[in-house]
Design an enzyme around this catalytic site. Structure first.
Site, PDB file in Angstrom:
ATOM      1  N   VAL A   1       0.843  -1.200   0.000  1.00 14.72           N
ATOM      2  CA  VAL A   1       0.000   0.000   0.000  1.00 14.72           C
ATOM      3  C   VAL A   1       0.878   1.250   0.000  1.00 14.72           C
ATOM      4  O   VAL A   1       1.768   1.382   0.842  1.00 14.72           O
ATOM      5  CB  VAL A   1      -0.921  -0.014   1.242  1.00 14.72           C
ATOM      6  CG1 VAL A   1      -1.704   1.274   1.361  1.00 14.72           C
ATOM      7  CG2 VAL A   1      -1.841  -1.232   1.203  1.00 14.72           C
ATOM      8  N   HIS A   2       0.600   2.153  -0.947  1.00 20.56           N
ATOM      9  CA  HIS A   2       1.378   3.388  -1.038  1.00 20.56           C
ATOM     10  C   HIS A   2       0.673   4.394  -1.929  1.00 20.56           C
ATOM     11  O   HIS A   2      -0.251   4.059  -2.654  1.00 20.56           O
ATOM     12  CB  HIS A   2       2.770   3.095  -1.602  1.00 20.56           C
ATOM     13  CG  HIS A   2       2.723   2.582  -3.007  1.00 20.56           C
ATOM     14  ND1 HIS A   2       2.364   1.286  -3.296  1.00 20.56           N
ATOM     15  CD2 HIS A   2       2.944   3.189  -4.178  1.00 20.56           C
ATOM     16  CE1 HIS A   2       2.391   1.119  -4.603  1.00 20.56           C
ATOM     17  NE2 HIS A   2       2.735   2.261  -5.171  1.00 20.56           N
ATOM     18  N   ALA A   3       1.143   5.613  -1.844  1.00 16.77           N
ATOM     19  CA  ALA A   3       0.730   6.681  -2.747  1.00 16.77           C
ATOM     20  C   ALA A   3       1.980   7.497  -3.047  1.00 16.77           C
ATOM     21  O   ALA A   3       3.067   7.206  -2.522  1.00 16.77           O
ATOM     22  CB  ALA A   3      -0.361   7.547  -2.110  1.00 16.77           C
TER      23      ALA A   3
END
Length: 145
Positions: free
Chosen positions: A60-62
């Site tokens: 999970v990342h942005a």
């Protein structure tokens, strides 16, 4: 220095809730801003479930500009796995969320996580007896944590 967090036995109704829960751990560590969890959901909405890297594991990342305030990694182990729509690697029971304040740290964090995962980190996280062991495994896998 990398801030490390862990959440165990998290209940999530679907992949969106799982992604938000994983990213909230970074907000709680103070390394991500309050909009970061929604930015992480948008990554998957826009690009599909490519964050599901291997069987049962999502990264999970942005983008750093979407709320990365510091360098952080958090593991979230779900109480019940969720489907992301990935043809080969669903369902997901383990989420590693990370954030960084800039692109150089972003690449470095990805590299460290990749090395840790290739060294069996996911299996050790799944085998961890409780929250403290989960956090300890993640911390031990990241040299500067």
């Amino acid at each position: 220095m990398t801030e490390v967090g862990a959440r165990d036995a998290v209940v999530a109704a679907d992949w969106r809730a799982a992604v938000r829960e994983a990213a909230v751990a970074l907000v709680e560590l103070g390394v991500a801003g309050p909009d970061y969890p929604d930015a992480c959901v948008k990554v998957v909405e826009q690009n599909g479930p490519y964050i599901v890297l291997t069987k049962g594991l999502a990264l999970v990342h942005a983008r750093p500009e979407d709320g990365g305030l510091g360098v952080g990694v958090a593991v979230t182990r779900l109480a019940t796995p969720v489907e992301f729509g990935h043809r080969d690697n669903d369902p997901v029971d383990l989420l590693l969320a990370f954030c960084t304040p800039g692109p150089d740290a972003h690449v470095a964090s990805l590299s460290r996580l990749a090395r840790a995962l290739s060294g069996g980190l996911a299996d050790r996280l799944r085998a961890a007896a409780d929250h403290d062991a989960l956090a300890g495994e993640l911390k031990g896998a990241l040299p500067d944590a």
